[in-house]
Enzyme design. Sequence first.
Site, short mmCIF file in Angstrom:
data_model
loop_
_atom_site.label_atom_id
_atom_site.label_comp_id
_atom_site.label_asym_id
_atom_site.label_seq_id
_atom_site.Cartn_x
_atom_site.Cartn_y
_atom_site.Cartn_z
N SER A 153 0.87 -1.05 -0.11
CA SER A 153 0.08 0.15 -0.03
C SER A 153 1.16 0.99 -0.13
O SER A 153 1.65 1.37 -0.89
CB SER A 153 -1.03 0.08 1.17
OG SER A 153 -1.76 0.93 1.02
N ASP A 280 -9.69 -4.16 -6.03
CA ASP A 280 -9.20 -3.40 -5.08
C ASP A 280 -10.06 -2.19 -4.88
O ASP A 280 -10.03 -1.28 -5.73
CB ASP A 280 -7.77 -2.79 -5.44
CG ASP A 280 -7.01 -1.91 -4.11
OD1 ASP A 280 -7.84 -1.49 -3.23
OD2 ASP A 280 -5.74 -2.02 -4.08
N HIS A 307 -7.63 -5.10 -1.53
CA HIS A 307 -6.41 -4.19 -1.15
C HIS A 307 -5.48 -4.94 -0.09
O HIS A 307 -5.92 -5.12 1.05
CB HIS A 307 -6.68 -3.08 -0.56
CG HIS A 307 -5.79 -1.91 -0.40
ND1 HIS A 307 -5.21 -1.31 -1.31
CD2 HIS A 307 -5.27 -1.44 0.74
CE1 HIS A 307 -4.13 -0.81 -0.78
NE2 HIS A 307 -4.19 -0.56 0.40
#
Length: 343
Positions: A153, A280, A307
Site C-alpha cells: 500500500s 481493489d 487491497h
Amino acid sequence: MKLPRGEDFRPPWPLTSGHLQTMLSSSGVRRRLLPRAARQVQQDAVPVTVDGGEGVRLTGAFTAQQIQASPRGLAVLFHGWEGSIDSTYVLQTGSRLLRDGWDVFRLNFRDHGDSHGLNEALFHSCRLDEVVHALADIARRWPTRPLALAGFSLGGNFALRAALAAPAAGVPLAYALAVCPIIDPAEGLFALERQAPWFYHAYFMRKWRQSLRAKQALFPGHTYFELAELKQDLRGLTAALVRRHTDFASLEAYLEGYSVAGARLRALSIPATILTARDDPIIPVADFERLELPPQVELDIARYGGHCGFIRGRDMTSFTDDYIAARFNAIAACDWPGGRRAT
C-alpha cells in the site's frame, strides 16, 4: 523459471469479494487464525534503531535466517499507512522469506509502531529522504546481498520511490516489489472518500486520529493539530496538517509530491514488480493501467485480491507470500526473466 502470476490467484467463494479480502487483510480475526509459522520472523528478532539522516531515527527489527549456512540475501519490508513491522501481512511475508533463507529487516516509518517519541516532527508521505537514508544505513550494517525490497500500500509507494532514488543515493538495491501501491494520491484520496464504502474511511480515520493523539501526548509542548482539525474528514485533516507541518503550498502540491502516476516510474533502472488486484476498493485500477513503465518493470493485475489481501482460504495465509518469495529467490539466483505486463 516460471514465476507465480496474479492470474494464478483464484480464491474460493466468498473470498472472491474484494471487500471481504480487504476487510480480512488487517482484521483481528485473521491474526488469530494465522498459523504459528506466520509469526516466525518475530522469534529472535533484534530491535534496531537506524539512521534516517539529519538526526532522524527510525525503528525496525532484524531477523537472521537459520536455514542455510549463508543467507540468500537481505529482504527489507515496508508496511502500509498506520501499519507497523508487526502488521499481519509484514509478519507473514517476513516469515516466508526467512524460511527460504533470507535475512529479514522490517522497517517502521516515522510515527508508526511504537516510534512516535523518537522524532518531534510529524510523519508525512513525502518524507522519502529519511527512508532512503535508512535503507543506506541498513545496507551498510547488514552487507548481505542481494538487497531486495517489498512494500504494501503506502509502503509499496515508498518502495517504488526508494527504488527510483537508490542508485543516486548509493543504495545497492537489486529489486523492488510493490503490493497494491498508492499510485496517484489525489485519485486514491478521492476514491476512499467518495467511492469506497464508508467503513474504509472510518477505519483509516480512527487509526490516524489515535496516532496523532499519541504523538501529541509525547510532545505536549508542540501543537500538532487543533481539536477542530482533528474532527475533519480525510481530505480536510490532510489539508490542515499539510499547511501546518510541510512546506507545500497546497494539498494538491503535497499529493503530487508522492505520486508515481503516469510516466514517473519510466526512469526506474532496477528490476521491479507491481502487483495489484482489479477488485481493489481502495486504489483505482485505472491508475495502474495508465502507468508508463520501462521493460524491466513487471505490472501484474490480478482479478481478485482486494487491497493487500490475496487471502487463500480458512488459514488466512496470503498468495503474496509465495509470490514475493519466488521473485526474491529468482533475483538471488540471477534468474530474473525481465519485465512483463500481466493483466
